[in-house]
Scaffold this motif. Structure first.
Motif, PDB file in Angstrom:
ATOM      1  N   LEU A   1     -35.929 -72.803  18.212  1.00 18.07           N
ATOM      2  CA  LEU A   1     -36.411 -73.687  19.268  1.00 18.07           C
ATOM      3  C   LEU A   1     -36.580 -75.108  18.741  1.00 18.07           C
ATOM      4  O   LEU A   1     -37.143 -75.313  17.666  1.00 18.07           O
ATOM      5  CB  LEU A   1     -37.758 -73.157  19.789  1.00 18.07           C
ATOM      6  CG  LEU A   1     -38.395 -73.825  20.998  1.00 18.07           C
ATOM      7  CD1 LEU A   1     -37.474 -73.751  22.211  1.00 18.07           C
ATOM      8  CD2 LEU A   1     -39.726 -73.154  21.328  1.00 18.07           C
ATOM      9  N   GLY A   2     -36.087 -76.080  19.504  1.00 18.69           N
ATOM     10  CA  GLY A   2     -36.277 -77.478  19.143  1.00 18.69           C
ATOM     11  C   GLY A   2     -35.143 -78.092  18.349  1.00 18.69           C
ATOM     12  O   GLY A   2     -35.228 -79.244  17.933  1.00 18.69           O
TER      13      GLY A   2
ATOM     14  N   ASP B   1     -33.331 -72.885  30.273  1.00 21.49           N
ATOM     15  CA  ASP B   1     -34.473 -73.692  30.671  1.00 21.49           C
ATOM     16  C   ASP B   1     -34.380 -75.021  29.934  1.00 21.49           C
ATOM     17  O   ASP B   1     -34.090 -75.048  28.732  1.00 21.49           O
ATOM     18  CB  ASP B   1     -35.764 -72.958  30.286  1.00 21.49           C
ATOM     19  CG  ASP B   1     -36.998 -73.735  30.693  1.00 21.49           C
ATOM     20  OD1 ASP B   1     -37.466 -73.522  31.829  1.00 21.49           O
ATOM     21  OD2 ASP B   1     -37.488 -74.542  29.864  1.00 21.49           O
ATOM     22  N   LYS B   2     -34.636 -76.146  30.650  1.00 18.58           N
ATOM     23  CA  LYS B   2     -34.517 -77.466  30.025  1.00 18.58           C
ATOM     24  C   LYS B   2     -35.443 -77.633  28.829  1.00 18.58           C
ATOM     25  O   LYS B   2     -35.118 -78.322  27.880  1.00 18.58           O
ATOM     26  CB  LYS B   2     -34.785 -78.565  31.055  1.00 18.58           C
ATOM     27  CG  LYS B   2     -33.677 -78.720  32.056  1.00 18.58           C
ATOM     28  CD  LYS B   2     -33.968 -79.825  33.049  1.00 18.58           C
ATOM     29  CE  LYS B   2     -32.828 -79.881  34.061  1.00 18.58           C
ATOM     30  NZ  LYS B   2     -33.054 -80.893  35.072  1.00 18.58           N
ATOM     31  N   ARG B   3     -36.603 -76.999  28.871  1.00 18.67           N
ATOM     32  CA  ARG B   3     -37.569 -77.143  27.783  1.00 18.67           C
ATOM     33  C   ARG B   3     -37.399 -76.086  26.697  1.00 18.67           C
ATOM     34  O   ARG B   3     -37.490 -76.371  25.506  1.00 18.67           O
ATOM     35  CB  ARG B   3     -38.977 -77.074  28.338  1.00 18.67           C
ATOM     36  CG  ARG B   3     -40.021 -77.254  27.263  1.00 18.67           C
ATOM     37  CD  ARG B   3     -41.390 -77.410  27.834  1.00 18.67           C
ATOM     38  NE  ARG B   3     -42.343 -77.564  26.752  1.00 18.67           N
ATOM     39  CZ  ARG B   3     -43.631 -77.498  26.896  1.00 18.67           C
ATOM     40  NH1 ARG B   3     -44.139 -77.310  28.090  1.00 18.67           N
ATOM     41  NH2 ARG B   3     -44.431 -77.632  25.875  1.00 18.67           N
ATOM     42  N   TYR B   4     -37.176 -74.832  27.081  1.00 21.01           N
ATOM     43  CA  TYR B   4     -37.181 -73.730  26.128  1.00 21.01           C
ATOM     44  C   TYR B   4     -35.802 -73.238  25.717  1.00 21.01           C
ATOM     45  O   TYR B   4     -35.683 -72.345  24.888  1.00 21.01           O
ATOM     46  CB  TYR B   4     -37.995 -72.555  26.683  1.00 21.01           C
ATOM     47  CG  TYR B   4     -39.439 -72.914  26.892  1.00 21.01           C
ATOM     48  CD1 TYR B   4     -40.251 -73.216  25.805  1.00 21.01           C
ATOM     49  CD2 TYR B   4     -39.977 -72.980  28.160  1.00 21.01           C
ATOM     50  CE1 TYR B   4     -41.578 -73.561  25.979  1.00 21.01           C
ATOM     51  CE2 TYR B   4     -41.307 -73.328  28.355  1.00 21.01           C
ATOM     52  CZ  TYR B   4     -42.103 -73.621  27.256  1.00 21.01           C
ATOM     53  OH  TYR B   4     -43.396 -73.961  27.440  1.00 21.01           O
ATOM     54  N   GLY B   5     -34.763 -73.778  26.289  1.00 25.42           N
ATOM     55  CA  GLY B   5     -33.416 -73.360  25.914  1.00 25.42           C
ATOM     56  C   GLY B   5     -33.004 -72.090  26.629  1.00 25.42           C
ATOM     57  O   GLY B   5     -33.443 -71.823  27.748  1.00 25.42           O
TER      58      GLY B   5
ATOM     59  N   GLY C   1     -34.781 -70.901  22.704  1.00 27.01           N
ATOM     60  CA  GLY C   1     -34.101 -72.087  22.196  1.00 27.01           C
ATOM     61  C   GLY C   1     -32.609 -71.820  22.201  1.00 27.01           C
ATOM     62  O   GLY C   1     -32.055 -71.357  23.182  1.00 27.01           O
TER      63      GLY C   1
END
Length: 175
Positions: free
Chosen positions: A142-143, A72-76, A86
């Protein structure tokens, strides 16, 4: 509820190379756990092996199924265990910290929190602590990129080791 481990014990296993430095663990906590490890301090070699291995496993999965790993582009990468969202990467080392051990596990845990690290016993997440050897890893998944997480672990462990040497001297544990 999600159907994980529904085929246990038949639908799970560990596959490894002859040196047991690269492993794939199928249907444990996540559907697939990919591990690169070795004794010594050559983190770059371990990371390089991991990157090559992940690519080989992903290529094989895509060839067999026609699908990529879920990203997922946002959550990895999408995992069965939400704490691994992530990168899913937990970079860790086993190190002896007799100085920190003298102060107790709560003091070490607080210092690790400041360094964005997570201390564990060498028997796993819930295996408890024995002796002075700890499994120290990055806390976040994540991040951050994989490289950032490995660097955070390296920098944090170097800080802990430096501080541990001072604590050993302070408590008369230095050799």
């Amino acid at each position: 509820v999600a159907g994980m481990e529904r085929d246990w014990p038949e639908g799970r296993g560990i596959f490894h190379n002859k040196d047991k430095t690269f492993l794939t663990w199928v249907n444990e906590e996540d559907q697939l756990r990919i591990i690169s490890m070795q004794k010594g301090g050559d983190v770059k070699e371990v990371f390089d092996r991991l990157a090559r291995g992940i690519k080989a496993v992903e290529d094989s999965v895509k060839k067999e199924s026609g699908h990529d790993f879920m990203l997922d582009k946002r959550y990895g990468y999408i995992h069965a265990c939400p704490t691994n969202l992530g990168t899913g990467m937990r970079a860790s080392v086993h190190i002896d910290l007799p100085g920190w051990t003298k102060l107790g596990p709560k003091v070490l845990a607080a210092r690790c929190e400041e360094l964005h690290l997570q201390p564990r016993g060498t028997r796993g997440e819930s295996g408890g602590q024995t002796g002075v050897t700890y499994d120290i890893s990055n806390k976040h998944r994540l991040g951050y990129s994989e490289v950032q997480l490995v660097q955070k672990m390296i920098d944090g462990v170097n800080t802990l080791v430096k501080e541990d040497r001072e604590l050993q001297k302070k408590h008369g544990l230095a050799k």
